[in-house]
Design a protein around this motif. Structure first.
Motif, PDB file in Angstrom:
ATOM      1  N   VAL A 185     -16.874   0.272 -36.552  1.00 14.76           N
ATOM      2  CA  VAL A 185     -15.469   0.909 -36.910  1.00 14.76           C
ATOM      3  C   VAL A 185     -15.436   1.594 -38.332  1.00 14.76           C
ATOM      4  CG1 VAL A 185     -13.249   0.196 -37.680  1.00 14.76           C
ATOM      5  CG2 VAL A 185     -14.367  -1.131 -35.951  1.00 14.76           C
ATOM      6  N   GLY A 186     -14.908   2.554 -38.581  1.00 13.51           N
ATOM      7  CA  GLY A 186     -15.433   3.380 -40.132  1.00 13.51           C
ATOM      8  C   GLY A 186     -16.484   3.384 -40.596  1.00 13.51           C
ATOM      9  N   ARG A 187     -16.641   3.680 -41.496  1.00 16.68           N
ATOM     10  CA  ARG A 187     -17.781   4.006 -42.219  1.00 16.68           C
ATOM     11  C   ARG A 187     -19.064   3.122 -42.668  1.00 16.68           C
ATOM     12  NH1 ARG A 187     -18.412   8.618 -46.869  1.00 16.68           N
ATOM     13  NH2 ARG A 187     -20.066   7.589 -46.895  1.00 16.68           N
ATOM     14  N   THR A 188     -19.834   2.960 -42.342  1.00 20.26           N
ATOM     15  CA  THR A 188     -20.582   1.086 -43.039  1.00 20.26           C
ATOM     16  C   THR A 188     -21.198   1.696 -43.963  1.00 20.26           C
ATOM     17  OG1 THR A 188     -22.948   2.215 -41.727  1.00 20.26           O
ATOM     18  CG2 THR A 188     -20.710   1.364 -39.892  1.00 20.26           C
ATOM     19  N   GLU A 189     -21.945   0.469 -44.085  1.00 16.28           N
ATOM     20  CA  GLU A 189     -22.262   0.057 -45.620  1.00 16.28           C
ATOM     21  C   GLU A 189     -23.629   0.545 -45.831  1.00 16.28           C
ATOM     22  OE1 GLU A 189     -20.881  -4.321 -46.755  1.00 16.28           O
ATOM     23  OE2 GLU A 189     -19.250  -3.443 -46.056  1.00 16.28           O
ATOM     24  N   ASP A 190     -23.744   0.362 -44.397  1.00 19.79           N
ATOM     25  CA  ASP A 190     -25.992   0.428 -44.591  1.00 19.79           C
ATOM     26  C   ASP A 190     -25.992   1.742 -43.618  1.00 19.79           C
ATOM     27  OD1 ASP A 190     -24.974   1.358 -41.450  1.00 19.79           O
ATOM     28  OD2 ASP A 190     -25.534  -1.465 -41.016  1.00 19.79           O
ATOM     29  N   GLY A 191     -26.001   3.426 -44.649  1.00 14.34           N
ATOM     30  CA  GLY A 191     -25.970   4.368 -44.015  1.00 14.34           C
ATOM     31  C   GLY A 191     -26.297   4.591 -43.110  1.00 14.34           C
ATOM     32  N   GLY A 192     -25.492   4.593 -42.450  1.00 14.85           N
ATOM     33  CA  GLY A 192     -25.067   5.000 -40.834  1.00 14.85           C
ATOM     34  C   GLY A 192     -26.579   4.380 -39.491  1.00 14.85           C
ATOM     35  N   ARG A 193     -27.184   3.365 -40.623  1.00 13.37           N
ATOM     36  CA  ARG A 193     -28.257   3.020 -39.297  1.00 13.37           C
ATOM     37  C   ARG A 193     -27.148   1.392 -38.509  1.00 13.37           C
ATOM     38  NH1 ARG A 193     -29.955   1.017 -44.402  1.00 13.37           N
ATOM     39  NH2 ARG A 193     -29.216  -0.497 -44.631  1.00 13.37           N
ATOM     40  N   ALA A 194     -25.986   1.355 -38.990  1.00 11.08           N
ATOM     41  CA  ALA A 194     -25.223   0.619 -37.479  1.00 11.08           C
ATOM     42  C   ALA A 194     -25.055   1.749 -36.427  1.00 11.08           C
ATOM     43  CB  ALA A 194     -23.965   0.212 -37.954  1.00 11.08           C
ATOM     44  N   ASP A 195     -24.751   3.053 -37.322  1.00 10.37           N
ATOM     45  CA  ASP A 195     -24.389   3.907 -35.567  1.00 10.37           C
ATOM     46  C   ASP A 195     -26.295   3.796 -34.926  1.00 10.37           C
ATOM     47  OD1 ASP A 195     -22.406   4.776 -35.945  1.00 10.37           O
ATOM     48  OD2 ASP A 195     -22.595   6.037 -37.430  1.00 10.37           O
ATOM     49  N   ILE A 215     -18.483   3.984 -29.177  1.00  8.53           N
ATOM     50  CA  ILE A 215     -17.722   4.432 -29.665  1.00  8.53           C
ATOM     51  C   ILE A 215     -17.407   4.169 -30.749  1.00  8.53           C
ATOM     52  CG2 ILE A 215     -15.408   4.399 -29.349  1.00  8.53           C
ATOM     53  CD1 ILE A 215     -15.262   3.268 -26.629  1.00  8.53           C
ATOM     54  N   ALA A 216     -17.752   5.645 -31.715  1.00  6.68           N
ATOM     55  CA  ALA A 216     -17.188   4.842 -33.274  1.00  6.68           C
ATOM     56  C   ALA A 216     -15.729   5.313 -33.663  1.00  6.68           C
ATOM     57  CB  ALA A 216     -18.088   6.031 -34.113  1.00  6.68           C
ATOM     58  N   LEU A 217     -15.209   4.529 -34.195  1.00  3.90           N
ATOM     59  CA  LEU A 217     -14.117   4.496 -34.525  1.00  3.90           C
ATOM     60  C   LEU A 217     -13.739   4.410 -36.042  1.00  3.90           C
ATOM     61  CD1 LEU A 217     -11.688   1.699 -32.591  1.00  3.90           C
ATOM     62  CD2 LEU A 217     -12.369   4.285 -31.684  1.00  3.90           C
ATOM     63  N   GLY A 218     -13.262   5.424 -36.570  1.00  2.00           N
ATOM     64  CA  GLY A 218     -12.516   5.882 -37.602  1.00  2.00           C
ATOM     65  C   GLY A 218     -11.703   5.029 -38.213  1.00  2.00           C
ATOM     66  N   ARG A 219     -10.889   5.108 -40.110  1.00  3.08           N
ATOM     67  CA  ARG A 219     -10.571   4.233 -40.510  1.00  3.08           C
ATOM     68  C   ARG A 219      -9.422   5.006 -40.003  1.00  3.08           C
ATOM     69  NH1 ARG A 219     -12.734  -0.313 -42.336  1.00  3.08           N
ATOM     70  NH2 ARG A 219     -14.065   0.088 -43.434  1.00  3.08           N
ATOM     71  N   THR A 220      -8.341   4.034 -39.891  1.00  2.00           N
ATOM     72  CA  THR A 220      -6.568   4.724 -40.248  1.00  2.00           C
ATOM     73  C   THR A 220      -6.077   3.309 -40.695  1.00  2.00           C
ATOM     74  OG1 THR A 220      -6.164   2.781 -38.357  1.00  2.00           O
ATOM     75  CG2 THR A 220      -7.143   4.937 -37.295  1.00  2.00           C
ATOM     76  N   GLU A 221      -4.760   3.447 -40.283  1.00  4.65           N
ATOM     77  CA  GLU A 221      -4.134   2.549 -41.262  1.00  4.65           C
ATOM     78  C   GLU A 221      -4.235   1.223 -40.566  1.00  4.65           C
ATOM     79  OE1 GLU A 221      -1.762   3.578 -37.177  1.00  4.65           O
ATOM     80  OE2 GLU A 221      -2.549   5.090 -39.140  1.00  4.65           O
ATOM     81  N   LEU A 222      -4.621   0.995 -39.150  1.00  5.47           N
ATOM     82  CA  LEU A 222      -4.926  -0.069 -38.852  1.00  5.47           C
ATOM     83  C   LEU A 222      -6.688  -1.278 -39.522  1.00  5.47           C
ATOM     84  CD1 LEU A 222      -4.923   0.025 -34.809  1.00  5.47           C
ATOM     85  CD2 LEU A 222      -3.384  -0.524 -36.125  1.00  5.47           C
ATOM     86  N   SER A 223      -5.939  -2.554 -38.867  1.00  6.48           N
ATOM     87  CA  SER A 223      -7.517  -3.024 -39.699  1.00  6.48           C
ATOM     88  C   SER A 223      -8.774  -2.986 -39.157  1.00  6.48           C
ATOM     89  CB  SER A 223      -7.503  -4.958 -40.199  1.00  6.48           C
ATOM     90  OG  SER A 223      -7.153  -4.774 -38.991  1.00  6.48           O
ATOM     91  N   ASP A 224      -9.877  -3.456 -39.113  1.00  7.59           N
ATOM     92  CA  ASP A 224     -10.765  -3.099 -38.024  1.00  7.59           C
ATOM     93  C   ASP A 224     -10.525  -4.433 -36.979  1.00  7.59           C
ATOM     94  OD1 ASP A 224     -12.172  -1.852 -40.453  1.00  7.59           O
ATOM     95  OD2 ASP A 224     -13.550  -3.134 -40.250  1.00  7.59           O
ATOM     96  N   ALA A 225      -9.679  -5.277 -36.487  1.00  5.04           N
ATOM     97  CA  ALA A 225      -9.932  -5.735 -35.975  1.00  5.04           C
ATOM     98  C   ALA A 225      -8.602  -5.476 -35.494  1.00  5.04           C
ATOM     99  CB  ALA A 225      -9.065  -7.907 -36.941  1.00  5.04           C
ATOM    100  N   GLU A 226      -7.471  -5.007 -35.961  1.00  6.22           N
ATOM    101  CA  GLU A 226      -6.875  -4.971 -34.691  1.00  6.22           C
ATOM    102  C   GLU A 226      -7.109  -3.778 -34.370  1.00  6.22           C
ATOM    103  OE1 GLU A 226      -2.439  -5.744 -38.376  1.00  6.22           O
ATOM    104  OE2 GLU A 226      -4.088  -3.686 -38.073  1.00  6.22           O
ATOM    105  N   ALA A 227      -8.694  -2.483 -35.339  1.00  5.73           N
ATOM    106  CA  ALA A 227      -8.700  -1.108 -33.743  1.00  5.73           C
ATOM    107  C   ALA A 227      -9.440  -2.036 -33.323  1.00  5.73           C
ATOM    108  CB  ALA A 227      -9.160  -0.941 -35.187  1.00  5.73           C
ATOM    109  N   LEU A 228     -10.318  -2.337 -33.181  1.00  6.46           N
ATOM    110  CA  LEU A 228     -10.918  -3.540 -32.371  1.00  6.46           C
ATOM    111  C   LEU A 228     -10.417  -3.854 -31.012  1.00  6.46           C
ATOM    112  CD1 LEU A 228     -14.382  -5.358 -33.576  1.00  6.46           C
ATOM    113  CD2 LEU A 228     -14.162  -3.330 -32.361  1.00  6.46           C
ATOM    114  N   GLU A 229      -9.414  -4.830 -31.334  1.00  8.63           N
ATOM    115  CA  GLU A 229      -8.496  -5.448 -30.250  1.00  8.63           C
ATOM    116  C   GLU A 229      -7.596  -4.226 -30.033  1.00  8.63           C
ATOM    117  OE1 GLU A 229      -5.640  -9.436 -29.975  1.00  8.63           O
ATOM    118  OE2 GLU A 229      -4.699  -7.684 -32.120  1.00  8.63           O
ATOM    119  N   ALA A 230      -7.102  -2.928 -30.646  1.00  9.34           N
ATOM    120  CA  ALA A 230      -6.527  -2.234 -29.665  1.00  9.34           C
ATOM    121  C   ALA A 230      -7.428  -1.249 -28.387  1.00  9.34           C
ATOM    122  CB  ALA A 230      -5.686  -1.149 -30.557  1.00  9.34           C
TER     123      ALA A 230
END
Length: 274
Positions: A185-195, A215-230
């Motif tokens: 979800v969104g941009r990671t803090e590890d410079g892309g290593r998560a991808d 699946i890579a989800l971009g940032r939206t108005e949803l929180s990370d938890a809401e995006a994963l659950e959705a």
């Protein structure tokens, strides 16, 4: 392979639906089920826990615990699963610290949602104790429904020890040929290593005969938890899995965190590993 399940419940009639769900799950998996009944000192106002605790002699709590164990044992007597019912009693603070950590050892610990507990404070602190200290994956069943055969699942991925543990625990629950979405979800803090590591997860899963996608989800108005659950609900997933409390405990306390949000709001079965 899951062959030993521990269900943690409060000594309350609220627990009856999750007990039935856990029994059904154990029967399907041909697993032994241990039901741990938590008997806390009574509270004048459960919503104000841990305040308003009343003093009750231990012998009185023991009698109440024994009556509840007897009632639960009778209610599950007709099950095809091997079931044992145990008690754990203490004052509410100590009980929360001990839940799921002392006594029974299991492959999987199960708890129910808010409706299955009278004392919400005890539920929250019990699941935190289990996730952080039990060393066993926790399955939160939403709506007190049994866990179905897992043919489709979503794994919330961030390259961490907790997420890797969740990956291995999840594989043990998947049916042969199951479909799994590995989601960042969104941009990671590890410079892309998560991808990159998510691609490695897909490769690993394919070796297990699991149909995996990233699946890579971009940032939206949803929180990370809401995006994963959705996404999990959109895919009609049988299970959502995450590595729990991957951030520091202080950060989770101050900001909430994905783990805490999902624990409080998840609308489908949720697997947490650490």
């Amino acid at each position: 392979m899951i062959k030993d399940i521990l269900l943690v419940v409060e000594n309350s009639a609220h627990a009856d639906p999750i007990i039935r769900a856990a029994v059904t799950t154990a029967e399907r998996m041909a697993a032994t089920l241990t039901i741990e009944v938590l008997t806390a000192s009574p509270l004048l106002i459960p919503a104000f826990a841990p305040m308003t605790t009343m003093y009750v002699p231990d012998w009185s709590m023991a009698e109440d615990e024994a009556d509840r164990i007897k009632a639960i044992s009778a209610s599950v007597a007709g099950s095809s699963a091997v079931i044992r019912v145990l008690g754990l009693r203490d004052e509410v603070f100590a009980l929360a610290r001990r839940a799921g950590r002392t006594g029974p050892i299991a492959d999987l610990i199960v708890m129910g949602g808010e409706a299955d507990w009278e004392t919400q404070w005890l539920r929250r602190h019990a699941y935190e104790t289990i996730v952080i200290g039990a060393g066993t994956p926790l399955l939160m069943l939403s709506g007190a429904a049994a866990l179905p055969p897992v043919h489709s699942a979503v794994l919330g991925w961030k390259d961490s020890a907790e997420a890797r543990r969740a990956l291995h625990d999840l594989v043990a629950l998947l049916e042969p040929g199951a479909k799994l979405s590995v989601v960042t979800v969104g941009r990671t803090e590890d410079g892309g290593r998560a991808d990159e590591s998510a691609d490695e997860v897909v490769r690993h899963l394919l070796r297990h005969g699991i149909v995996a996608e990233r699946i890579a989800l971009g940032r939206t108005e949803l929180s990370d938890a809401e995006a994963l659950e959705a996404l999990a609900l959109e895919k009609a997933a049988d299970l959502l899995a995450i590595g729990a409390f991957a951030h520091s405990r202080l950060r989770d306390v101050v900001f909430g965190g994905v783990t805490r949000s999902l624990l409080e709001t998840a609308r489908l079965p949720l697997l947490l590993s650490r």
